[in-house]
Each structure stands twice: as structure tokens, then as C-alpha cells.
Write a protein that holds these residues in place. Structure first.
Motif, PDB file in Angstrom:
ATOM      1  N   HIS A 124       0.822  -1.213   0.000  1.00  9.26           N
ATOM      2  CA  HIS A 124       0.000   0.000   0.000  1.00  9.26           C
ATOM      3  C   HIS A 124       0.859   1.267   0.000  1.00  9.26           C
ATOM      4  O   HIS A 124       0.578   2.214  -0.735  1.00  9.26           O
ATOM      5  N   LEU A 125       1.901   1.277   0.821  1.00  8.80           N
ATOM      6  CA  LEU A 125       2.775   2.452   0.915  1.00  8.80           C
ATOM      7  C   LEU A 125       3.965   2.376  -0.042  1.00  8.80           C
ATOM      8  O   LEU A 125       4.775   3.296  -0.093  1.00  8.80           O
ATOM      9  N   GLN A 126       4.067   1.280  -0.773  1.00  6.37           N
ATOM     10  CA  GLN A 126       5.132   1.038  -1.746  1.00  6.37           C
ATOM     11  C   GLN A 126       6.522   1.173  -1.107  1.00  6.37           C
ATOM     12  O   GLN A 126       7.412   1.836  -1.628  1.00  6.37           O
ATOM     13  N   LEU A 127       6.683   0.519   0.025  1.00  3.99           N
ATOM     14  CA  LEU A 127       7.958   0.561   0.738  1.00  3.99           C
ATOM     15  C   LEU A 127       9.089  -0.073  -0.061  1.00  3.99           C
ATOM     16  O   LEU A 127      10.256   0.256   0.139  1.00  3.99           O
ATOM     17  N   TYR A 128       8.759  -0.978  -0.961  1.00  5.96           N
ATOM     18  CA  TYR A 128       9.785  -1.639  -1.754  1.00  5.96           C
ATOM     19  C   TYR A 128      10.513  -0.659  -2.664  1.00  5.96           C
ATOM     20  O   TYR A 128      11.584  -0.950  -3.158  1.00  5.96           O
ATOM     21  N   ARG A 129       9.943   0.506  -2.875  1.00  4.65           N
ATOM     22  CA  ARG A 129      10.586   1.533  -3.692  1.00  4.65           C
ATOM     23  C   ARG A 129      11.494   2.449  -2.874  1.00  4.65           C
ATOM     24  O   ARG A 129      12.248   3.232  -3.439  1.00  4.65           O
ATOM     25  N   LEU A 130      11.400   2.381  -1.567  1.00  8.49           N
ATOM     26  CA  LEU A 130      12.109   3.308  -0.693  1.00  8.49           C
ATOM     27  C   LEU A 130      13.284   2.633  -0.003  1.00  8.49           C
ATOM     28  O   LEU A 130      13.244   1.437   0.281  1.00  8.49           O
ATOM     29  N   ASN A 131      14.298   3.408   0.286  1.00 14.44           N
ATOM     30  CA  ASN A 131      15.442   2.909   1.042  1.00 14.44           C
ATOM     31  C   ASN A 131      15.271   3.341   2.495  1.00 14.44           C
ATOM     32  O   ASN A 131      15.793   4.374   2.920  1.00 14.44           O
ATOM     33  N   THR A 132      14.523   2.552   3.240  1.00  7.34           N
ATOM     34  CA  THR A 132      14.227   2.919   4.624  1.00  7.34           C
ATOM     35  C   THR A 132      15.454   2.796   5.524  1.00  7.34           C
ATOM     36  O   THR A 132      15.559   3.516   6.510  1.00  7.34           O
ATOM     37  N   VAL A 133      16.374   1.902   5.203  1.00 11.43           N
ATOM     38  CA  VAL A 133      17.590   1.757   6.007  1.00 11.43           C
ATOM     39  C   VAL A 133      18.413   3.036   5.932  1.00 11.43           C
ATOM     40  O   VAL A 133      18.925   3.520   6.946  1.00 11.43           O
ATOM     41  N   ALA A 134      18.528   3.617   4.740  1.00  5.72           N
ATOM     42  CA  ALA A 134      19.280   4.867   4.591  1.00  5.72           C
ATOM     43  C   ALA A 134      18.614   5.992   5.375  1.00  5.72           C
ATOM     44  O   ALA A 134      19.296   6.798   6.024  1.00  5.72           O
ATOM     45  N   ALA A 135      17.294   6.043   5.348  1.00  4.42           N
ATOM     46  CA  ALA A 135      16.579   7.092   6.078  1.00  4.42           C
ATOM     47  C   ALA A 135      16.776   6.934   7.585  1.00  4.42           C
ATOM     48  O   ALA A 135      16.994   7.920   8.298  1.00  4.42           O
ATOM     49  N   GLN A 136      16.715   5.700   8.071  1.00  4.63           N
ATOM     50  CA  GLN A 136      16.910   5.468   9.497  1.00  4.63           C
ATOM     51  C   GLN A 136      18.348   5.789   9.910  1.00  4.63           C
ATOM     52  O   GLN A 136      18.584   6.364  10.977  1.00  4.63           O
ATOM     53  N   THR A 137      19.306   5.443   9.061  1.00  2.00           N
ATOM     54  CA  THR A 137      20.704   5.756   9.345  1.00  2.00           C
ATOM     55  C   THR A 137      20.928   7.263   9.363  1.00  2.00           C
ATOM     56  O   THR A 137      21.625   7.777  10.243  1.00  2.00           O
ATOM     57  N   LYS A 138      20.336   7.973   8.412  1.00  2.00           N
ATOM     58  CA  LYS A 138      20.464   9.437   8.386  1.00  2.00           C
ATOM     59  C   LYS A 138      19.840  10.057   9.634  1.00  2.00           C
ATOM     60  O   LYS A 138      20.378  11.017  10.188  1.00  2.00           O
ATOM     61  N   PHE A 139      18.705   9.517  10.071  1.00  2.00           N
ATOM     62  CA  PHE A 139      18.106  10.026  11.304  1.00  2.00           C
ATOM     63  C   PHE A 139      19.041   9.810  12.488  1.00  2.00           C
ATOM     64  O   PHE A 139      19.232  10.701  13.314  1.00  2.00           O
ATOM     65  N   LEU A 140      19.631   8.615  12.593  1.00  2.00           N
ATOM     66  CA  LEU A 140      20.524   8.340  13.713  1.00  2.00           C
ATOM     67  C   LEU A 140      21.764   9.227  13.660  1.00  2.00           C
ATOM     68  O   LEU A 140      22.247   9.689  14.701  1.00  2.00           O
ATOM     69  N   GLU A 141      22.290   9.485  12.460  1.00  2.00           N
ATOM     70  CA  GLU A 141      23.414  10.416  12.336  1.00  2.00           C
ATOM     71  C   GLU A 141      22.998  11.822  12.791  1.00  2.00           C
ATOM     72  O   GLU A 141      23.737  12.499  13.499  1.00  2.00           O
ATOM     73  N   TRP A 142      21.818  12.252  12.343  1.00  2.00           N
ATOM     74  CA  TRP A 142      21.301  13.566  12.722  1.00  2.00           C
ATOM     75  C   TRP A 142      21.115  13.652  14.238  1.00  2.00           C
ATOM     76  O   TRP A 142      21.474  14.639  14.861  1.00  2.00           O
TER      77      TRP A 142
END
Length: 150
Positions: A124-142
Motif C-alpha cells: 500500500h505504501l510502496q515501501l519496496y521503492r524506498l530505502n528505509t535503512v538509509a533514512a533510518q541511518t540518516k536520522f541516527l546520524e542527525w
């Protein structure tokens, strides 16, 4: 070359197979290396709040929306977990009147429901198109930079 072959032949049967098994799983879970610098710290990062996450989402135009979508997917899993737990425990109780059976069904239904909810979110949210690991890593860096005052 001969030394390496001699060392290899001296290893036991189980040790050779364990190393292959370990290498196989290390390769499959290599994405965990993205998080190791945040997890294996001398002093752990403090907890963050929803307002901190919302601040990151607003500040990062690339990874913010991806993180927001990943957080929405959790709601699908939670709803699936509740529905799965209650329905399977209800059916088990209705047909067996066994308390331990209903309890086990509740637990299994929660796990299966979570998985099913995540699959629905994935499509439904088309997560397979997104790089959620990169987003989570960027959040943790931030978050690390914000906490440490950089």
C-alpha cells in the motif's frame, strides 16, 4: 600456498562448516553494519521523542518523507497484530475452551498479524521503492550530531 592448504586440511569438519555457515549469514545480514556505529558505542545515544523525529522529517527533504512513511508502516503492523491476536485467540477459545491454547493462539496470531500487516504496508505504501535503512541511518546520524552538539 602450501601453508594455507595445510592449515585448511588441519581444521576439523565442524569448524570448516561453521565458518561457511557464519560467512553465509554475515553476508545475509550485512545491512546491520549500518547500525553498528550507533549500537556499539561506549556511551549509548539517549532516547528521542516523537517531536525529535518530526523535527528531522521537516529538516531533511530527501530522507524525512521516507522515514515518515516507514513510521506509518508500523501502524499497519500494529493493527494487524491486534486483529490477528484477538481473532486467533477467539477462535481457539470458542472451539477448545483451552486457556493455554488460547494464549498460544493469541501470541502466534500477534506475530502472524504483524507480518501480514507489514506486507499490506509494503504494498500500500510502496515501501519496496524506498530505502528505509538509509533514512533510518540518516536520522541516527542527525540525532547523534544533535545530542553531541555538533
Amino acid at each position: 600456498m602450501a601453508e594455507a592448504e595445510a592449515a585448511e586440511s588441519q581444521k576439523g569438519f565442524f569448524k570448516k562448516h561453521w565458518e561457511g555457515y557464519k560467512e553465509f549469514w554475515c553476508e545475509r545480514f550485512s545491512f546491520l553494519n549500518n547500525y553498528s556505529r550507533f549500537i556499539k558505542r561506549e556511551k549509548p545515544l539517549p532516547s528521542w521523542t516523537d517531536s525529535d523525529v518530526e523535527e528531522f522529517i521537516a529538516s531533511d527533504p530527501i530522507h524525512g518523507p521516507v522515514l515518515k512513511t516507514a513510521r506509518e508502516a508500523v501502524k499497519y503492523g500494529a493493527v494487524g497484530s491486534v486483529v490477528g491476536a484477538v481473532t486467533t485467540a477467539g477462535w481457539a477459545w470458542k472451539y477448545s475452551r483451552s486457556l493455554h491454547g488460547a494464549g498460544l493462539s493469541f501470541a502466534a496470531g500477534a506475530v502472524f498479524g504483524w507480518t501480514f500487516g507489514q506486507e499490506i504496508a509494503n504494498h500500500h505504501l510502496q515501501l519496496y521503492r524506498l530505502n528505509t535503512v538509509a533514512a533510518q541511518t540518516k536520522f541516527l546520524e542527525w540525532w547523534q550530531k544533535k545530542v553531541e552538539g555538533h
